[in-house]
Design an enzyme around this catalytic site. Structure first.
Site, PDB file in Angstrom:
ATOM      1  CD  GLN A  85      -3.038  -0.643   2.285  1.00 30.29           C
ATOM      2  OE1 GLN A  85      -3.107  -1.328   3.282  1.00 30.29           O
ATOM      3  NE2 GLN A  85      -3.794   0.412   2.119  1.00 30.29           N
ATOM      4  CG  HIS A  86       0.389   3.521   2.433  1.00 32.58           C
ATOM      5  ND1 HIS A  86      -0.888   3.989   2.601  1.00 32.58           N
ATOM      6  CD2 HIS A  86       0.609   2.639   3.451  1.00 32.58           C
ATOM      7  CE1 HIS A  86      -1.416   3.417   3.697  1.00 32.58           C
ATOM      8  NE2 HIS A  86      -0.533   2.597   4.206  1.00 32.58           N
ATOM      9  CG  ASP A 248       0.147  -5.261   1.431  1.00 33.92           C
ATOM     10  OD1 ASP A 248      -0.616  -4.386   1.902  1.00 33.92           O
ATOM     11  OD2 ASP A 248       1.374  -5.226   1.612  1.00 33.92           O
TER      12      ASP A 248
END
Length: 498
Positions: A85-86, A248
């Protein structure tokens, strides 16, 4: 073969990519593959990755999984992508990547995040506006950092994507995003499930960022079919549908059957996460709880610690231990490691919120400074961080009848017992430890059956494809539970002193 329905799930993580081939009819994983990535690390907490490595690893892991499964890639019906992520992936007008991807574990943008948070009215303002408190790892501060540090790159941005969005773009040529992963950008409202366009206009009044946002799609929607050239490279059926995919953690939730209230998933990976499904966006007043959307139609309140197997791994390397020897030493030392405490904040920390913290060892004496105690202390310290997070989720009304453990650390019986004792909750693992890749494959099956308008619900698919491993079931030991309580309180006092 007509009696199989084959799907590919790929998880692009920090340390590598993993692929699984799932037969959605029998619920069996037929084959797996893996390939590693390396990190670009620099001063000030820079953590980046070359996106070209992801594409190579995706291809290698997929071909390995097909080979291991002994199936023809032409019979793959759908592909699901799970991504760390991110992370920030910037593309130009031609779809070329402009610079290495800045990752979730990058803390170089802490100053930018602080300024953005102040602009939002602090934690309370951020929660009210977005439903989450932006943290240095989130995508939004990476955009401001790019504007200020690399204005030349910024001026060429045509698309702003997350890692899994980028992989979907590579597969299909289409830029879109899904609510679960979008929740971790810091410019998405988790209550209304829409981009916060004004926030991006405040960063860049020209509107360039607003124009670079991907289209949002529902979790059960497909992105499209795979491009012929990429299908050939992967050895996959060009008619295969690419599902919406997700972060994820969202895919790990699907891969552990965590799609209705009551279940808790705990991931012992490079970072540690604890999350639970919710059917309403009940936003916690505590800044550490991120009420992300799930990639299954609901929400996924989540806490994330930045240091887990990356911290235990450093101690293992220090003493040059293999996993079995490390686990033996952890088991040799008593609960509380004879007074040795480790605050394992080697990468800064998100929960508790200490982005500038570093790791520390406390309570050392002439007699307790042993390898066994240090090994024990790092595992206890990382697990206490997860206990702190689980307590926050419990205070927010989440019930936890049992914990489903995933990630590399879950393979250790010693660690499983420690989690059961520290959380005072029964623990069990799924048969398939690569829960994110499995979740991506299950989601691909769901998207494919949604597209055809008949077939399985997500709940049907999870019931068939998510299998628990009875041999891994671990119950809390009442004496251990009691012995850990003062050790946990000692950890809390050390953290409070920071």
């Amino acid at each position: 073969m007509a009696n199989q329905q084959l799907f590919l799930g790929v998880d692009c993580g920090t340390q590598g990519s993993k692929a699984v081939i799932l037969d959605a009819l029998s619920g069996e994983v037929l084959g797996q593959g893996a390939a590693s990535h390396s990190l670009i690390s620099g001063a000030n907490g820079r953590r980046e990755q070359d996106t070209g490595q992801w594409l190579e690893a995706f291809t290698r892991a997929t071909r390995q999984a097909l080979l291991a499964a002994g199936v023809d890639g032409q019979s793959i019906l759908g592909i699901g992508v799970s991504g760390q992520q991110h992370g920030l992936v910037l593309l130009d007008q031609q779809g070329e990547v402009l610079r290495p991807a800045k990752l979730w574990c990058d803390t170089e943008t802490t100053a930018e995040n602080d300024r953005l948070l102040k602009q939002l009215g602090g934690e309370a303002g951020s929660l009210e506006r977005l439903g989450v408190v932006i943290a240095p790892g989130y995508t939004v501060s990476k955009l401001l950092w790019t504007l200020e540090q690399h204005p030349d790159v910024f001026s060429r941005i045509a698309h702003v994507l997350l890692p899994h969005d980028y992989l979907n773009f590579w597969l299909t040529g289409r830029c879109c995003s899904e609510f679960g992963d979008a929740s971790g950008t810091g410019y998405f409202n988790v209550r209304t499930r829409q981009w916060d366009v004004q926030l991006l206009r405040d960063i860049d009044p020209s509107g360039r960022l607003q124009g670079a946002l991907p289209e949002l799609i529902d979790a059960h929607q497909a992105v499209g079919t795979i491009l012929p050239g990429i299908a050939e490279q992967l050895g996959i059926n060009p008619q295969a549908l690419v599902s919406s995919g997700g972060g994820d953690n969202m895919m790990g939730a699907i891969g552990t059957g965590n799609i209705r209230p009551g279940a808790i998933t705990m991931s012992l990976g490079s970072s540690g996460t604890v999350y639970a499904y919710a059917d309403q966006p009940r936003v916690s007043p505590d800044a550490a709880v991120a009420t992300f959307c799930s990639s299954s139609g609901g929400w996924l309140p989540l806490i994330c610690t930045m240091n887990l197997t990356n911290a235990t791994g450093v101690v293992r390397e220090l003493f040059d231990l293999d996993l079995n020897h490390f686990n033996d030493l952890v088991a040799q030392a008593p609960i509380g490691a004879e007074g040795v405490s480790m605050l394992p904040f080697l990468n800064g920390e998100r929960v508790p919120a200490l982005p500038h913290a570093s790791g520390s060892l406390l309570g050392l004496t002439m007699s307790n400074l042993t390898r066994a105690n240090l090994c024990r202390a790092v595992v206890e310290g990382t697990t206490f961080g997860l206990r702190y997070g689980l307590d926050l989720l419990r205070q927010n009304g989440l019930q936890s009848r049992s914990i489903c453990l995933i990630g590399g650390g879950s393979k250790s019986a010693v660690w499983r017992q420690m989690v059961a004792d520290i959380m005072n909750t029964p623990v069990i693992c799924t048969e398939q430890r690569e829960a994110a890749a499995l979740g991506a494959a299950i989601q691909a099956a769901w998207c494919t059956s949604s597209a055809s308008g008949n077939g399985d619900s997500l709940a049907d698919l999870c019931a068939r494809c998510v299998k628990l491993d009875p041999a891994s079931q671990t119950l809390p030991d009442a004496d251990h539970v009691q012995a850990f309580e003062p050790v946990y309180q000692r950890y809390r006092q050390h953290v409070a002193a920071l």
